[in-house]
Design a protein around this motif. Structure first.
Motif, PDB file in Angstrom:
ATOM      1  N   LEU A 161       0.840  -1.188   0.000  1.00 60.22           N
ATOM      2  CA  LEU A 161       0.000   0.000   0.000  1.00 60.22           C
ATOM      3  C   LEU A 161       0.880   1.245   0.000  1.00 60.22           C
ATOM      4  O   LEU A 161       2.026   1.221   0.461  1.00 60.22           O
ATOM      5  N   LYS A 163       0.756   3.709   1.882  1.00 62.79           N
ATOM      6  CA  LYS A 163       1.117   4.095   3.248  1.00 62.79           C
ATOM      7  C   LYS A 163       2.332   3.334   3.771  1.00 62.79           C
ATOM      8  O   LYS A 163       2.970   3.763   4.738  1.00 62.79           O
ATOM      9  N   ASP A 164       2.659   2.199   3.148  1.00 61.80           N
ATOM     10  CA  ASP A 164       3.710   1.325   3.670  1.00 61.80           C
ATOM     11  C   ASP A 164       5.012   1.370   2.874  1.00 61.80           C
ATOM     12  O   ASP A 164       6.007   0.774   3.294  1.00 61.80           O
ATOM     13  N   GLU A 199      -4.227   6.950   1.280  1.00 63.53           N
ATOM     14  CA  GLU A 199      -3.045   6.088   1.177  1.00 63.53           C
ATOM     15  C   GLU A 199      -3.340   4.644   1.576  1.00 63.53           C
ATOM     16  O   GLU A 199      -2.519   3.751   1.346  1.00 63.53           O
ATOM     17  N   TYR A 200      -4.518   4.397   2.148  1.00 60.46           N
ATOM     18  CA  TYR A 200      -4.888   3.049   2.582  1.00 60.46           C
ATOM     19  C   TYR A 200      -5.510   2.218   1.466  1.00 60.46           C
ATOM     20  O   TYR A 200      -5.631   1.000   1.608  1.00 60.46           O
ATOM     21  N   ASN A 201      -5.964   2.851   0.395  1.00 60.90           N
ATOM     22  CA  ASN A 201      -6.527   2.076  -0.714  1.00 60.90           C
ATOM     23  C   ASN A 201      -5.901   2.457  -2.055  1.00 60.90           C
ATOM     24  O   ASN A 201      -6.572   2.534  -3.079  1.00 60.90           O
TER      25      ASN A 201
END
Length: 261
Positions: A161, A163-164, A199-201
């Protein structure tokens, strides 16, 4: 408690055998009973008979409403199987996205009817986004509460993702520009608003650093009464995330640009 769970697993195994659904290994078979209900097993059986699913694999991700599984598709290609849970999920939040969407005027009030409509909605949204040139998982088909689409990963390992993933500032700037372009294409060409973009999807292809927008079940058409509100929220979420890389964008200016004829 364990005996009760074991009996439920045995019951699931019995139904799986009944519908002759093939699993790649024992770990893939051991899934909680809230996922493989009667509706789902019948649907998976139908999709396997059509040769769309060759064998089910393990869980890739767990969400509040759905689980995504890795599976073997036609010619042993990796595909993603997204299964919306019917019996244990709360779909109260779905109503605000379905009500007002002209494509779903006649959706019933029963839980399974709402879930089936939501699954079809995500398939249609992905199809429209893909045709508009937005990078999303390519949709293959949907049936009842099961959505089949491109698997975003390699050799069973999903892409990270947004975010990661670690990004250089220049990479972040490129991805930010691409996402703003995708929001614009969604609105202008697909006539859609993602309505939950963050940022999660968003997944990122590790080598090309291409952002891929996922989870479009809640995406709305421009006719939805809250479409403009959702659009501005999407823009604000994305611009806020990229401020950590020193990238400054005015969300209101971007909103007005996208909305302009």
């Amino acid at each position: 408690m364990k005996k009760r769970f074991d009996k439920k697993v045995e019951a699931i195994d019995s139904k799986v055998d009944k519908y002759r659904i093939k699993f790649k290994d024992d770990n893939a078979r051991k899934v909680k009973e809230d996922v493989f209900d009667e509706y789902t097993l019948r649907t998976l059986y139908k999709l396997s008979k059509l040769n769309i699913i060759q064998a089910m694999g393990g869980i890739v991700s767990r969400g509040k409403e759905a689980n995504v599984f890795l599976a073997d598709g036609a010619d042993q290609t990796e595909i993603a199987v997204k299964i919306y849970r019917i019996t244990t999920s709360s779909f109260n939040s779905m109503e605000e996205y379905i009500v007002g969407d002209p494509r779903f005027k006649n959706v019933g009030q029963k839980k399974h009817e709402i879930v089936f409509a939501w699954t079809k909605k995500e398939y249609r949204n992905l199809k429209r986004a893909h045709e508009a040139g937005v990078r999303v998982p390519v949709p293959i088909t949907s049936n009842r509460n099961v959505l089949i689409m491109e698997y975003l990963g390699k050799d069973g390992v999903p892409y990270p993702l947004l975010k990661d993933i670690r990004l250089a500032d220049t990479e972040a700037a490129t991805i930010c520009d691409k996402l703003i372009d995708y929001i614009n294409k969604l609105y202008t060409d697909a006539r859609l608003v993602h309505a939950d973009l963050s940022e999660y999807n968003i997944m990122v292809e590790p080598n090309s650093r291409e952002p891929i927008i996922i989870d479009m079940g809640q995406s709305t058409t421009l006719e939805h009464p809250r479409a403009n509100e959702f659009l501005l929220r999407d823009i604000r979420n994305i611009t806020k995330f990229f401020t950590r890389f020193g990238i400054e964008n005015d969300p209101d200016k971007l909103y007005n640009f996208i909305k302009s004829p």
